[in-house]
Each structure stands twice: as C-alpha cells, then as structure tokens.
Design an enzyme around this catalytic site. Structure first.
Site, PDB file in Angstrom:
ATOM      1  N   TYR A   1     -20.341 -11.387   8.160  1.00 20.17           N
ATOM      2  CA  TYR A   1     -19.443 -10.615   7.293  1.00 20.17           C
ATOM      3  C   TYR A   1     -18.946  -9.369   8.019  1.00 20.17           C
ATOM      4  O   TYR A   1     -17.751  -9.056   8.002  1.00 20.17           O
ATOM      5  CB  TYR A   1     -20.212 -10.232   6.022  1.00 20.17           C
TER       6      TYR A   1
ATOM      7  N   LYS B   1     -15.051  -8.198   9.075  1.00 21.33           N
ATOM      8  CA  LYS B   1     -14.477  -6.950   8.590  1.00 21.33           C
ATOM      9  C   LYS B   1     -14.048  -6.053   9.749  1.00 21.33           C
ATOM     10  O   LYS B   1     -13.066  -5.301   9.631  1.00 21.33           O
ATOM     11  CB  LYS B   1     -15.474  -6.229   7.687  1.00 21.33           C
TER      12      LYS B   1
ATOM     13  N   SER C   1     -14.395  -2.817   5.228  1.00 19.61           N
ATOM     14  CA  SER C   1     -15.701  -2.353   4.771  1.00 19.61           C
ATOM     15  C   SER C   1     -16.280  -1.403   5.805  1.00 19.61           C
ATOM     16  O   SER C   1     -15.930  -1.468   6.991  1.00 19.61           O
ATOM     17  CB  SER C   1     -16.649  -3.553   4.592  1.00 19.61           C
TER      18      SER C   1
END
Length: 253
Positions: free
Chosen positions: A159, A163, A146
């Site tokens: 998160y 990533k 991401s």
C-alpha cells in the site's frame, strides 16, 4: 467565500460512498459544485446523493471499478456525453487488501493494490485531463495519497509503495498539464477514522501506538480532509500545482 466557490463546476469524486470521499462530496456540493459520486456499487452512493440533495445540493451516482480500465473509459464517456466537460477530479478510491510482510505477499495482493491505487488514478487523470485540455477551461485534479507514501507503515508495504508512486505521478502530471491551466496536487491524510482504517483504529493497542506518534494526539475525522481538498480544487489555490498537502496532525513533522 468567493475564492472557495465551486458554483457551476462539475466535480467527480471516486470512492465517494463513505469516509473521506463522502465528506469531500458533501463539502463540494455545499460550495456549489454538481458532484458525480463514483464507487464500485451504487447502493452506498445513493445514500450520499440523498444527503446532498436534502441540503439543496446537486449530485448523481455512477458505478465504476477503478481497477478496470474499460469501466473507467465507459464512466468518462458517460460524463462527457451528459455534461460536456469535467472541471474537478478527485482520485480518492483506494484498496489495501493485504496487511502483512512484503516478503510473504502473493501476486494477487500487488495486483489488486496497484490496480486501484495507481493504475486507476493514472487513467482517470489521463482521460479527465484530455477532456479539460480540449475544452480549454483548465481544471483541478487531486490525488489522495497518504503519509504512508512518505513514511511507509509496517505491514502495509505494498500500500505504501503505491501511495509513494501516486505522489510521483502527481508531480509528473502537474508539470505536463500546467501549460493548459490544469492543476494537479496530492492530499496526504494521516490516520483518519474511516471503515478503510478500521483494522487499525478499532484495535486498541495499535490505535494507541499510532496516536502516540501524532503531536495533536488524536485521529482525524473524515471532514477534516474536506477543507484541504476544497482549497486544492478552488480558486483559492490558483497558483498551487505539484504540491503535496499533508494533513496528519503533525505526524511527519
């Protein structure tokens, strides 16, 4: 077209029941691959399988929780027993169960996000690469990271950390597996219209703020990630490994 052909290839895509994973599966099948669609539950996968078959493509569904190593081993055992090889792996499944400050995060939030976003892709890649190496046919692995892995987003710290780690894992595997003609790359989507991102895209204030940072001034459709993935798994990218392909409408520019 031959550069992008996936004829006679066996491709496994995780998180394939909707969103980016579904679009990748539909595209890979259109270009000739037999697609193994993976998610925690079979229900959503079967609908995608039917879409692929209705268009003349080839696909099957297998259930697996990407946070459970035992289930990953069972999945890969089944793939090897049935097909004898794996040519393409896309680690697309992801989790983002906690939206908030890292200072307030409890252990469960870290563990759930880490298990699905990093531990799962690591052991999927490890097993797939062993299979590819043993068969001596090479292969292509794509990890869906991401833009948050490059520029952490507010309230999505855990998160974003996973990533970023996935990007590092991609580079490490790319160097280790290059001698066996196994290419490992990462795809870094920007904001994309999926159920996964609905908490942001369906909030008018947050959505406007995000779009204001995107030079193309819009949110991507899942299908706009499929072409990039097709490039990374096809012969069109035969000299590409260890790269991060950013598809973000110019946000990181």
């Amino acid at each position: 077209m031959s550069l992008f052909s996936l004829e006679n290839k066996i491709a496994l895509i995780t998180g394939a029941s909707r969103g980016i994973g579904e679009s990748m599966a539909l595209t890979f099948a259109e270009y000739g691959a037999h697609c193994i669609l993976v998610s925690r539950k079979l229900d959503g996968l079967e609908a995608v399988v039917e879409k692929i078959r209705a268009k003349g493509g080839s696909a099957e569904a297998m259930a697996c929780n990407m946070g459970e190593i035992e289930q990953i081993q069972q999945l890969m055992d089944a793939v090897e027993k049935k097909h004898g090889r794996l040519d393409i792996l896309v680690n697309n499944a992801a989790a983002n169960p906690y939206f908030g400050e890292m200072l307030q995060a409890e252990p469960w939030a870290w563990e759930k996000t880490h298990d699905v976003n990093l531990k799962g892709p690591f052991f999927m890649t490890q097993r797939a690469a062993k299979m590819m190496k043993e068969k001596g046919l090479g292969g292509a692995i794509v990890n869906v990271s991401s833009v948050n892995g490059v520029r952490p987003a507010q309230m999505q710290g855990i998160y974003s950390v996973t990533k970023a780690a996935l990007i590092s894992m991609t580079l490490a595997f790319a160097k280790e597996l290059a001698p066996f003609n196994i290419r490992v790359n990462a795809l870094l989507p920007g904001m994309t219209e999926t159920k996964f991102s609905s908490a942001i895209t369906e909030n008018e204030a947050i959505s406007k703020a995000v779009i204001s940072m995107i030079p193309l001034k819009r949110i991507a459709a899942p299908s706009e990630m499929a072409g990039a993935a097709l490039y990374l798994v096809s012969e069109a990218s035969s000299y590409t490994t260890g790269t991060c392909l950013v598809c973000d409408g110019g946000m990181l520019a």
